[in-house]
Design a protein around this motif. Sequence first.
Motif, PDB file in Angstrom:
ATOM      1  N   ALA A   1     -35.087  38.315  38.120  1.00 30.80           N
ATOM      2  CA  ALA A   1     -34.415  39.619  38.097  1.00 30.80           C
ATOM      3  C   ALA A   1     -33.184  39.587  37.205  1.00 30.80           C
ATOM      4  N   ILE A   2     -32.385  38.536  37.319  1.00 28.92           N
ATOM      5  CA  ILE A   2     -31.157  38.434  36.527  1.00 28.92           C
ATOM      6  C   ILE A   2     -31.476  38.196  35.056  1.00 28.92           C
ATOM      7  N   SER A   3     -32.468  37.361  34.771  1.00 32.99           N
ATOM      8  CA  SER A   3     -32.788  37.048  33.373  1.00 32.99           C
ATOM      9  C   SER A   3     -33.362  38.257  32.637  1.00 32.99           C
ATOM     10  N   LEU A   4     -34.064  39.144  33.342  1.00 32.81           N
ATOM     11  CA  LEU A   4     -34.674  40.315  32.709  1.00 32.81           C
ATOM     12  C   LEU A   4     -33.873  41.602  32.906  1.00 32.81           C
ATOM     13  N   GLY A   5     -33.097  41.678  33.986  1.00 28.78           N
ATOM     14  CA  GLY A   5     -32.367  42.908  34.285  1.00 28.78           C
ATOM     15  C   GLY A   5     -30.863  42.768  34.317  1.00 28.78           C
ATOM     16  N   GLY A   6     -30.366  41.543  34.094  1.00 28.89           N
ATOM     17  CA  GLY A   6     -28.930  41.341  34.127  1.00 28.89           C
ATOM     18  C   GLY A   6     -28.380  41.298  35.540  1.00 28.89           C
ATOM     19  N   ALA A   7     -27.067  41.125  35.648  1.00 25.27           N
ATOM     20  CA  ALA A   7     -26.428  41.030  36.965  1.00 25.27           C
ATOM     21  C   ALA A   7     -26.614  42.297  37.785  1.00 25.27           C
ATOM     22  N   GLY A   8     -26.752  43.444  37.108  1.00 20.19           N
ATOM     23  CA  GLY A   8     -26.912  44.708  37.818  1.00 20.19           C
ATOM     24  C   GLY A   8     -28.160  44.790  38.665  1.00 20.19           C
ATOM     25  N   ALA A   9     -29.153  43.957  38.349  1.00 20.48           N
ATOM     26  CA  ALA A   9     -30.383  43.946  39.144  1.00 20.48           C
ATOM     27  C   ALA A   9     -30.101  43.592  40.595  1.00 20.48           C
ATOM     28  N   ILE A  10     -29.069  42.798  40.818  1.00 18.72           N
ATOM     29  CA  ILE A  10     -28.730  42.394  42.192  1.00 18.72           C
ATOM     30  C   ILE A  10     -28.306  43.600  43.015  1.00 18.72           C
ATOM     31  N   PHE A  11     -27.554  44.522  42.421  1.00 18.14           N
ATOM     32  CA  PHE A  11     -27.150  45.731  43.144  1.00 18.14           C
ATOM     33  C   PHE A  11     -28.374  46.509  43.605  1.00 18.14           C
ATOM     34  N   TRP A  12     -29.370  46.623  42.739  1.00 22.59           N
ATOM     35  CA  TRP A  12     -30.566  47.393  43.092  1.00 22.59           C
ATOM     36  C   TRP A  12     -31.439  46.637  44.087  1.00 22.59           C
ATOM     37  N   MET A  13     -31.317  45.316  44.127  1.00 24.41           N
ATOM     38  CA  MET A  13     -31.952  44.554  45.201  1.00 24.41           C
ATOM     39  C   MET A  13     -31.307  44.903  46.533  1.00 24.41           C
ATOM     40  N   TRP A  14     -29.987  45.053  46.544  1.00 28.01           N
ATOM     41  CA  TRP A  14     -29.282  45.448  47.770  1.00 28.01           C
ATOM     42  C   TRP A  14     -29.698  46.851  48.217  1.00 28.01           C
ATOM     43  N   VAL A  15     -29.811  47.762  47.253  1.00 26.69           N
ATOM     44  CA  VAL A  15     -30.187  49.147  47.585  1.00 26.69           C
ATOM     45  C   VAL A  15     -31.570  49.192  48.221  1.00 26.69           C
ATOM     46  N   ILE A  16     -32.535  48.516  47.582  1.00 26.57           N
ATOM     47  CA  ILE A  16     -33.895  48.556  48.112  1.00 26.57           C
ATOM     48  C   ILE A  16     -33.981  47.828  49.448  1.00 26.57           C
ATOM     49  N   ALA A  17     -33.109  46.851  49.674  1.00 19.40           N
ATOM     50  CA  ALA A  17     -33.090  46.153  50.966  1.00 19.40           C
ATOM     51  C   ALA A  17     -32.524  47.057  52.060  1.00 19.40           C
TER      52      ALA A  17
END
Length: 486
Positions: free
Chosen positions: A86-102
């Motif tokens: 997720a980080i390698s393809l979407g950058g650090a911001g991908a983590i925020f969207w992991m939190w949202v979907i969780a």
Amino acid sequence: MLNDIVGFVNNILWGQGQVLIYMLLVAGVWFTARLKFIQLIDFKHMFSLLKNSNKSDAQGISSFQALCTSLSARVGTGNLAGVAVAISLGGAGAIFWMWVIAFLGMATGYAESVLGQAYKIKDRDGQFRGGPAYYIKQGLKNSWFAVLFALCLFFGYGFVFSAVQANTITDAFNNSYNIPTEYTGAVIVIVAGLIVVGGLRAIAKFAEWVVPFMGVTYVLVALAITAINIQFLPSVLWDILSSAFGLQEAGAGAFAAAVKNGIMRGLYSNEAGSGSVPQAAASASPHPNHPASQGYVQMLGVFLDTMVLCTATAFIILLGTDTAIGEMEGIRLTQAAMESHLGGVGADFVAAAIGFFAFTSVVANYAYGEANLHIFKLDNKAGRILFTSGYLAMIFWGAMAELPTVWAMADMALGLMTVVNVIALVLLTPTIVNITKDYHKQRAMQKRSQREINFDAAKCKLQGNLEENDIWTGESKTKGSETPTV
């Protein structure tokens, strides 16, 4: 040709069509609203149910064992390799969207686990079985749709997902110790075969001891690394938030990549809405004896998987490596980050961690596939031998396959399962809401009169018809034996 088919389907589900991204977001918002923000209002209640979660009976495993079984399937490559992807393809911001979907997924996970419990049946051995195929068949009275889900689940959890886990294990050990992938793959096949022969109870007992140990150890290491690098944490958090909304120089392209990869990898990790967890939830004899109680316990599983374990990996990576968007990176990115923090022992720790994390997923995947043999009248010796042979063969294949190929097949399998399951969940919303209201009503009465909570299907409006009415008669079935807890 296989790659072309997989690519075409994934493009519809995850790519230009983005069908699943919209479905999951809408479903999460839908159940969060219909259940009145249950993941926030009853956050404390999730943890309180763990107090008596080690009680079981001859028909079902304990709620704690069901939680550990579901976590053993959730906690795997998605938490270590998936976050890196997720980080390698979407950058650090991908983590925020992991939190949202969780966060949204906690409500969806509750909904599907409640249904898994409500529409469960007993197999030929008298043990509980259930899941989307069962609540689709009984609740929606739609056999072909149930079979479609069961086929998707067989493809995913019976075969493809275990190949992903095996691929990550062999890659980590090859990277750290230069062990040939086929050797590690052969060991995984042998050990997994020895465990799954014992059936669901053997898998549940294995998960009950291994999952808490490995989860706590990993989080403690991540907390120590974060504490050592605490001065860099504010900049990491800002990087996550700013990248999540495309506020950095990359702009709209980075925003789209962050959303897509965060949701994809978040779903793969916590599995909320995919229809996998209800298999474990349905196998439990819950305490209190009500479908909603297991829904709460499994909702906790989504929180622990993504909000705790995935965040731990994200901080390890973001505090230790350059996170510019580029080519897909898997477990080796996590190993490199850990090595930057702990030296040479870091890569060894990740190799050991992924060995535990991913192997428990390999074993739990078998339980999910095996739970659906009943749908095809294959819950017999011949059916189990056939299923087990295919399952073990795919593990060995995955151990030597290419990383993009394995992940692409996993994305397709998970996507197809999720489409079918989310449609069923939305159609069964009245049942989910009615069961939840019944639980809240009984819980309020319990506080006043100490009356025990018991679910009576005859007093709650359920859609369709239960295949086995005697399971939910309002009488407590959770008695006697206790299984050890950690």
